[in-house]
Design a protein around this motif. Structure first.
Motif, PDB file in Angstrom:
ATOM      1  N   ASP A 145      36.887  39.944  37.512  1.00 62.91           N
ATOM      2  CA  ASP A 145      37.116  41.320  37.064  1.00 62.91           C
ATOM      3  C   ASP A 145      37.683  42.165  38.193  1.00 62.91           C
ATOM      4  O   ASP A 145      38.556  43.008  37.980  1.00 62.91           O
ATOM      5  CB  ASP A 145      35.811  41.945  36.555  1.00 62.91           C
ATOM      6  CG  ASP A 145      35.360  41.335  35.238  1.00 62.91           C
ATOM      7  OD1 ASP A 145      36.131  40.534  34.658  1.00 62.91           O
ATOM      8  OD2 ASP A 145      34.245  41.656  34.795  1.00 62.91           O
ATOM      9  N   ASN A 146      37.177  41.940  39.404  1.00 64.53           N
ATOM     10  CA  ASN A 146      37.659  42.652  40.590  1.00 64.53           C
ATOM     11  C   ASN A 146      37.638  41.696  41.766  1.00 64.53           C
ATOM     12  O   ASN A 146      36.664  40.964  41.963  1.00 64.53           O
ATOM     13  CB  ASN A 146      36.773  43.866  40.908  1.00 64.53           C
ATOM     14  CG  ASN A 146      36.812  44.925  39.812  1.00 64.53           C
ATOM     15  OD1 ASN A 146      37.802  45.622  39.641  1.00 64.53           O
ATOM     16  ND2 ASN A 146      35.728  45.026  39.060  1.00 64.53           N
ATOM     17  N   GLU A 147      38.690  41.714  42.548  1.00 66.57           N
ATOM     18  CA  GLU A 147      38.738  40.856  43.727  1.00 66.57           C
ATOM     19  C   GLU A 147      37.748  41.328  44.780  1.00 66.57           C
ATOM     20  O   GLU A 147      37.177  40.526  45.518  1.00 66.57           O
ATOM     21  CB  GLU A 147      40.150  40.842  44.315  1.00 66.57           C
ATOM     22  CG  GLU A 147      40.303  39.911  45.514  1.00 66.57           C
ATOM     23  CD  GLU A 147      41.712  39.901  46.061  1.00 66.57           C
ATOM     24  OE1 GLU A 147      41.882  40.239  47.242  1.00 66.57           O
ATOM     25  OE2 GLU A 147      42.639  39.572  45.309  1.00 66.57           O
ATOM     26  N   THR A 161      34.171  43.199  45.788  1.00 66.39           N
ATOM     27  CA  THR A 161      32.843  43.455  45.251  1.00 66.39           C
ATOM     28  C   THR A 161      31.961  43.976  46.370  1.00 66.39           C
ATOM     29  O   THR A 161      32.051  43.520  47.516  1.00 66.39           O
ATOM     30  CB  THR A 161      32.226  42.179  44.659  1.00 66.39           C
ATOM     31  OG1 THR A 161      33.126  41.621  43.689  1.00 66.39           O
ATOM     32  CG2 THR A 161      30.893  42.460  44.001  1.00 66.39           C
TER      33      THR A 161
END
Length: 259
Positions: free
Chosen positions: A21-23, A25
């Motif tokens: 979802d997102n590189e 975190t």
């Protein structure tokens, strides 16, 4: 028959692709994404899907220095799945990032990636790797800025092999600082810091000064029990920490005023 034989040796078999979802975190947060499983030309059974959070660790000996991949944490993402030929599955996942995960601080920092593995009995296992960016916690950013304010700049942040006090994973991320340009009068040519999880959702700060430096004597500093000259400094406030100004006041007597 030929299709099954080819699938067993990895040709035309099941594949896996991990989509995050997102590189980037946050440390201590949750890494979310999806696993796209594409069946091959024949029916196949998946006996499990696992993931490893991995980093590169520097291991130094008396006359050697090597780098090895080490597991930060491992996860079981799914159990047995029966796939029909050509079928595609889209499986979401969410994994929590432990506090000993190396973070992206400085120009030279320890890499972190997610290795996803599809277990296929009697066939070549399918795998995928995805690089990650782990954002530092606020207390780590405040400590970096506090060191900069005192006059030290971050040089690198390797993951170092520490089997005796690095926890079950056997390593820690060491942040190496040196006096910034124009601050050669500082008493310590090198300072190393480690953020050690304190078991209560936050960190204690471990500090090692250059070995030529004087011994530290301060009621705020406690021995680490590591068998060397690292010192332990409690950091209140969990991941938020006490704030940059408080960290400056905490570290300045240890780094400068002892002269």
């Amino acid at each position: 028959m030929i299709s099954k034989m080819l699938a067993h040796i990895g040709y035309g078999g099941t594949t896996i692709q991990t989509l995050l979802d997102n590189e980037a975190t946050d440390l201590g947060g949750t890494l979310c994404g999806r696993m796209i499983i594409q069946a091959g030309a024949v029916d196949q059974e998946v006996t499990g899907i696992a993931a490893e959070l991995v980093t590169e660790v520097k291991i130094e000996g008396s006359d050697t220095r090597v780098r090895e991949n080490r597991c930060i944490a491992n996860y079981r993402l799914a159990d047995r799945i029966a796939l029909r030929a050509g079928e595609q599955r889209d499986l979401p996942f969410a994994i929590d990032l432990p506090l000993h995960t190396p973070v992206a601080l400085g120009r030279k920092c320890a890499p972190v990636w997610l290795h996803t593995l599809l277990d296929l009995p009697l066939a070549v296992d399918a795998a995928d790797e995805d690089p990650l960016v782990i954002n530092p916690a606020p207390v780590q950013i405040d400590t970096l800025n506090a060191m900069r304010e005192i006059g030290y700049e971050l040089v690198k942040s390797d993951a170092e092999y520490r089997p005796h006090w690095g926890g079950p994973h056997g390593f820690v991320q060491e942040f190496e600082f040196r006096p910034a340009h124009g601050t050669d009068s500082l008493p310590h040519p090198e300072v190393e810091l480690v953020f050690q999880p304190d078991g209560d959702g936050g960190f204690a700060l471990l500090m090692q000064l250059d070995r030529a430096a004087k011994n530290i004597s301060d009621t705020m500093v406690q021995g680490t029990g590591t068998g060397d000259d690292w010192q332990r400094i409690p950091l209140p406030g969990k991941l938020q920490g006490p704030g940059q100004r408080a960290i400056v006041h905490l570290l300045t007597p240890l780094l400068i005023d002892e002269r």
